[in-house]
Design a protein around this motif. Sequence first.
Motif, PDB file in Angstrom:
ATOM      1  N   HIS A   1       0.905  -1.343   0.140  1.00  0.00           N
ATOM      2  CA  HIS A   1      -0.227   0.075   0.012  1.00  0.00           C
ATOM      3  C   HIS A   1       0.595   1.025   0.063  1.00  0.00           C
ATOM      4  CE1 HIS A   1      -3.815   2.213   0.511  1.00  0.00           C
ATOM      5  NE2 HIS A   1      -2.654   3.108   2.137  1.00  0.00           N
ATOM      6  N   LEU A   2       2.107   1.373   0.818  1.00  0.00           N
ATOM      7  CA  LEU A   2       3.000   2.649   0.741  1.00  0.00           C
ATOM      8  C   LEU A   2       3.726   2.150  -0.313  1.00  0.00           C
ATOM      9  CD1 LEU A   2       2.788   3.466   5.030  1.00  0.00           C
ATOM     10  CD2 LEU A   2       1.475   4.417   3.512  1.00  0.00           C
ATOM     11  N   PHE A   3       3.827   1.483  -0.654  1.00  0.00           N
ATOM     12  CA  PHE A   3       4.721   1.423  -2.080  1.00  0.00           C
ATOM     13  C   PHE A   3       6.126   1.685  -1.484  1.00  0.00           C
ATOM     14  CE2 PHE A   3       1.879   2.520  -3.995  1.00  0.00           C
ATOM     15  CZ  PHE A   3       1.286   2.478  -5.360  1.00  0.00           C
ATOM     16  N   GLU A   4       6.642   0.553  -0.274  1.00  0.00           N
ATOM     17  CA  GLU A   4       8.051   1.133   0.095  1.00  0.00           C
ATOM     18  C   GLU A   4       9.435   0.282  -0.492  1.00  0.00           C
ATOM     19  OE1 GLU A   4       6.484   1.519   4.731  1.00  0.00           O
ATOM     20  OE2 GLU A   4       5.688   0.323   4.245  1.00  0.00           O
ATOM     21  N   GLU A   5       8.449  -0.880  -0.976  1.00  0.00           N
ATOM     22  CA  GLU A   5       9.517  -1.596  -2.091  1.00  0.00           C
ATOM     23  C   GLU A   5       9.858  -1.270  -2.771  1.00  0.00           C
ATOM     24  OE1 GLU A   5       6.301  -3.694  -0.832  1.00  0.00           O
ATOM     25  OE2 GLU A   5       6.001  -1.905  -2.063  1.00  0.00           O
ATOM     26  N   PRO A   6      11.490  -1.293  -2.687  1.00  0.00           N
ATOM     27  CA  PRO A   6      12.887  -0.800  -3.335  1.00  0.00           C
ATOM     28  C   PRO A   6      11.996  -0.325  -5.285  1.00  0.00           C
ATOM     29  CG  PRO A   6      13.972  -2.384  -2.198  1.00  0.00           C
ATOM     30  CD  PRO A   6      12.058  -2.772  -2.073  1.00  0.00           C
ATOM     31  N   GLY A   7      12.467   0.727  -5.724  1.00  0.00           N
ATOM     32  CA  GLY A   7      11.706   0.478  -7.098  1.00  0.00           C
ATOM     33  C   GLY A   7      10.619   0.877  -7.166  1.00  0.00           C
ATOM     34  N   THR A   8       9.652   0.725  -6.286  1.00  0.00           N
ATOM     35  CA  THR A   8       8.281   1.185  -7.037  1.00  0.00           C
ATOM     36  C   THR A   8       7.785   2.490  -6.560  1.00  0.00           C
ATOM     37  OG1 THR A   8       7.385   0.702  -4.468  1.00  0.00           O
ATOM     38  CG2 THR A   8       7.808  -1.568  -5.632  1.00  0.00           C
ATOM     39  N   LEU A   9       8.240   2.690  -5.588  1.00  0.00           N
ATOM     40  CA  LEU A   9       7.449   4.974  -5.414  1.00  0.00           C
ATOM     41  C   LEU A   9       8.569   5.579  -7.026  1.00  0.00           C
ATOM     42  CD1 LEU A   9       6.256   6.478  -3.823  1.00  0.00           C
ATOM     43  CD2 LEU A   9       7.871   7.500  -3.008  1.00  0.00           C
ATOM     44  N   GLU A  10       9.841   4.806  -7.812  1.00  0.00           N
ATOM     45  CA  GLU A  10      10.191   5.209  -8.794  1.00  0.00           C
ATOM     46  C   GLU A  10       9.145   5.703  -9.631  1.00  0.00           C
ATOM     47  OE1 GLU A  10      11.920   3.990  -6.461  1.00  0.00           O
ATOM     48  OE2 GLU A  10      13.713   4.416  -6.051  1.00  0.00           O
ATOM     49  N   ARG A  11       8.996   3.638  -9.488  1.00  0.00           N
ATOM     50  CA  ARG A  11       7.525   3.652 -10.876  1.00  0.00           C
ATOM     51  C   ARG A  11       7.006   4.786 -10.774  1.00  0.00           C
ATOM     52  NH1 ARG A  11       7.105   3.314 -15.438  1.00  0.00           N
ATOM     53  NH2 ARG A  11       5.069   1.319 -16.147  1.00  0.00           N
ATOM     54  N   VAL A  12       6.077   4.885  -9.868  1.00  0.00           N
ATOM     55  CA  VAL A  12       4.924   5.853  -9.312  1.00  0.00           C
ATOM     56  C   VAL A  12       5.016   6.646 -10.201  1.00  0.00           C
ATOM     57  CG1 VAL A  12       3.549   6.824  -7.990  1.00  0.00           C
ATOM     58  CG2 VAL A  12       3.592   4.034  -7.295  1.00  0.00           C
ATOM     59  N   THR A  13       6.427   7.029  -9.852  1.00  0.00           N
ATOM     60  CA  THR A  13       6.404   8.965 -10.311  1.00  0.00           C
ATOM     61  C   THR A  13       7.031   9.117 -11.490  1.00  0.00           C
ATOM     62  OG1 THR A  13       7.862   8.966  -8.108  1.00  0.00           O
ATOM     63  CG2 THR A  13       8.270  10.385  -9.687  1.00  0.00           C
TER      64      THR A  13
END
Length: 441
Positions: A406-418
């Motif tokens: 839910h919080l996109f804490e996994e490596p690379g996941t928030l970069e993908r959201v961006t």
Amino acid sequence: MLLTDRLEAGRRLGERLGYLRGQDVVVLGLPRGGVPVGAAVAEALDAPLDICMVRKLGAPQQPELGMGAIGEDGVRVINQEVLRATGAGEADLERVEAQEREVLRRRADRYRGAHAPVPVAGRTVVVVDDGVATGSTARAACRIARARGAARIVLAVPVAPLDFTGRLGDEADELVCLHTPAGFLAIGQFYDDFTQVGDDEVTACLRQAAGHHDRVAGTGPEDREVEVAAGAVRLRGRLTLPAGATGVVAFAHGSGSGRHSPRNRFVAEGLNRAGLGTLLFDLLTEDEERDRANVFDIALLAGRLTDATAWLREEPDTEGLAIGYFGASTGAAAALWAAAEPSAHPAAVVSRGGRPDLAGPRLPEVTAPTLLIVGGADTQVLDLNRAAQARLRCENRLAVVPGATHLFEEPGTLERVTELARDWFTEHLAPARPEHAKGPC
């Protein structure tokens, strides 16, 4: 001397190196542990920060013991003393080097992305690590800087063995070390917190340092604290506008306090680099946040976002810019609720891990192109987003980030959201049309 962590180490080094402030300096941090130290040094010197990609060649049976090091530009340093002590042969060395060169290449691509290395030719280069043990990686880094034309090299570390200068004195023009203890066994023994630095922390340090340096140099985007008028209250926020911005994205955060959300700030910085303005602001006042019921009062939150939209359209710096909404959690419901208001009329909406289902009957009334981003491992929210998507009549897309919670804490996941948000907004945020020309999408 015991250092609290790498941040304290960097601040102390920055104080020691204060005489370099105002000179033409570049700070090179050695990934991964040397980057947060280098970031604090760069901030103290108002200097740009870059990485110097080096990799230790760990002995086959003792990977923490360096047989040597490799670096960018084909640099290779071998520690013959360690080789003899471990009994490693040329075949061992070649095997380890092949592995480490592949790691070096991948990490350089991740840390720098499409950005070229900061030029060092003719400048003073401060090479920073979180400490020196055998000295192989520091030696390789100095050779890389020298090969790239550095006029002067300063090797700066918080802690090193007593024979530090003897090992490295011929590689740098100046050596700076806070502590050279007699009982040196390992770098970590001189830190209270020597937690391993992750790739995300390295990229965050580089990104934040670049923003700090741009602001100091006057080349970065306009970035200022603002107060957004929302009925009888004033909501605190931060407005960031790159030169020539083609649109501005207002962030609606689930807990109400959006301007301090590290995830919102991460995404906002990615949008800023793409030439989009951002408004991170608090949907609720501090008193309102204490009542958790307000977090789920979607009508209240949507009203605040609608007021912020009107404020953006009246601000001289943002007047005429297309406006988008980025919502997270319950803030996504507020964004979609507000998007259904004829007076708001945003150009695009992006939801991250959102609860669009809470916008309920408003969903069919949304006309703005809408992107729903959900983590693949956030199964319950994913089901809610699929159900909400079925009620949307506007252009829409559901993007699932594999392995993300839910919080996109996994490596690379928030970069993908961006990346997803950037592409959606740059595609849909064109300069706003005159008010009389606006119509349904």
